[in-house]
Design a protein around this motif. Structure first.
Motif, short mmCIF file in Angstrom:
data_model
loop_
_atom_site.label_atom_id
_atom_site.label_comp_id
_atom_site.label_asym_id
_atom_site.label_seq_id
_atom_site.Cartn_x
_atom_site.Cartn_y
_atom_site.Cartn_z
N GLU A 1 0.11 -4.16 -1.89
CA GLU A 1 0.88 -3.68 -0.73
C GLU A 1 0.24 -2.32 -0.10
OE1 GLU A 1 4.74 -2.58 -2.70
OE2 GLU A 1 5.45 -1.53 -0.68
N ASP B 1 4.63 -3.65 3.76
CA ASP B 1 6.00 -2.96 3.75
C ASP B 1 6.01 -2.29 4.90
OD1 ASP B 1 7.42 -0.56 3.30
OD2 ASP B 1 7.59 -1.11 1.10
N HIS C 1 8.01 -6.58 2.65
CA HIS C 1 9.02 -5.42 2.02
C HIS C 1 9.65 -4.98 3.48
CE1 HIS C 1 7.20 -4.54 -2.14
NE2 HIS C 1 7.90 -6.00 -2.07
ZN LIG Z 1 7.56 -1.82 -0.78
#
Ligand SMILES: [Zn+2]
Length: 274
Positions: free
Chosen positions: A136, A170, A207
């Motif tokens: 991420e 994200d 995300h």
């Molecule tokens: Zn996240």
């Protein structure tokens, strides 16, 4: 989705929130230990998921996991934790695992990336079943690694470019790290960078979080969709972009009222055309 009381209740909770996919922490997100899943819980989880027609399922690693740590003990514990999560993903038929790349203890980006890559090579010796491990991108505070697509690309390359490695994008972290997702040009530039450094085919999960902090603030503060600096227009472009529209989306927006998830998902779906 919480797995409190019973693992399989995560499926029921996801269904009640109108989810098409969901993410779980396999144990305490702020602890090392995640106990084994009881076989009966696993069976029930899979049955309920099948019946509900929900998926993909994403397993998020605990926050303590840090393959870049300067302390060998922490790296070792992180590898154990990762291998445990991979085994759980296989057992649950979870499609994706998500981890934060980690934080170097002050000895620099290159050393940190090398330690992460070494740790990943060790973890990749495991049987992954059908699942993938996604790194991420982060907001980039302090010694945190992975706030640029270049760093994530380097980690994947140095780990050998294994096909089981990918990116969890994200949106809040990217914005806080300086990628201007509120602007059309900024989104295009971000996606070009992902394609150049990592490969868009490795981007598997988004995300989708709005961002409370300013562009480039490095503040990791998630906000409700449309109420942060990315804004509704930003998310409209995100969910309709040809490179993103078919990807799995997970929201990690604030959850204070019981219908917060429902509202945020509805706002995202309202933006989607066609
Ligand atoms: Zn996240």
């Amino acid at each position: 989705m919480s797995i409190a009381q019973h693992l399989y209740l995560a499926v029921d909770r996801a269904r009640e929130s109108n989810c098409e996919a969901f993410q779980i922490f396999p144990g305490n997100p702020r602890g090392w230990k995640t106990g084994p899943f009881a076989p009966a819980e696993v069976v029930e989880f899979k049955e309920r998921r099948l019946a509900a027609g929900i998926g993909p399922v994403v397993i998020h690693l605990p926050y303590l996991v840090n393959l870049a740590a300067t302390t060998p003990r922490v790296v070792e514990a992180s590898i154990v934790s990762l291998k445990d999560a991979v085994a759980k993903a296989v057992v649950l038929d979870a499609e994706f695992l998500v981890m934060h790349p980690g934080s170097h203890g002050g000895d620099g980006t290159d050393a940190g990336i090398e330690r992460i890559a070494n740790g990943l090579r060790e973890v990749l010796k495991e049987d992954f079943g059908h699942s993938m491990l996604l790194l991420e991108n982060t907001a980039g505070a302090g010694n945190t690694l992975g706030s640029t697509m270049t760093e994530i690309g380097s980690i994947i390359d140095e780990a050998g470019g294994d096909g089981r490695l990918g990116l969890c994008f994200d949106t809040c972290h990217a914005f806080a790290a300086g990628y201007d997702l509120a602007a059309e040009e900024g989104l295009d530039r971000t996606l070009s960078e992902i394609d150049e450094r990592i490969g868009l085919d490795r981007l598997k999960v988004i995300h989708a979080n709005d961002c409370k902090g300013e562009l480039g603030s490095h503040l990791d503060r998630h906000q409700h969709i449309g109420e942060g600096h990315i804004g509704l227009e930003g998310f409209e472009r995100l969910v309709n972009h040809p490179s993103l529209r078919d990807r799995t989306g997970i929201i990690e927006t604030p959850k204070k009222a019981p219908d917060d998830d429902l509202k945020n998902l509805e706002k995202l779906r309202d933006q989607k055309r066609g």
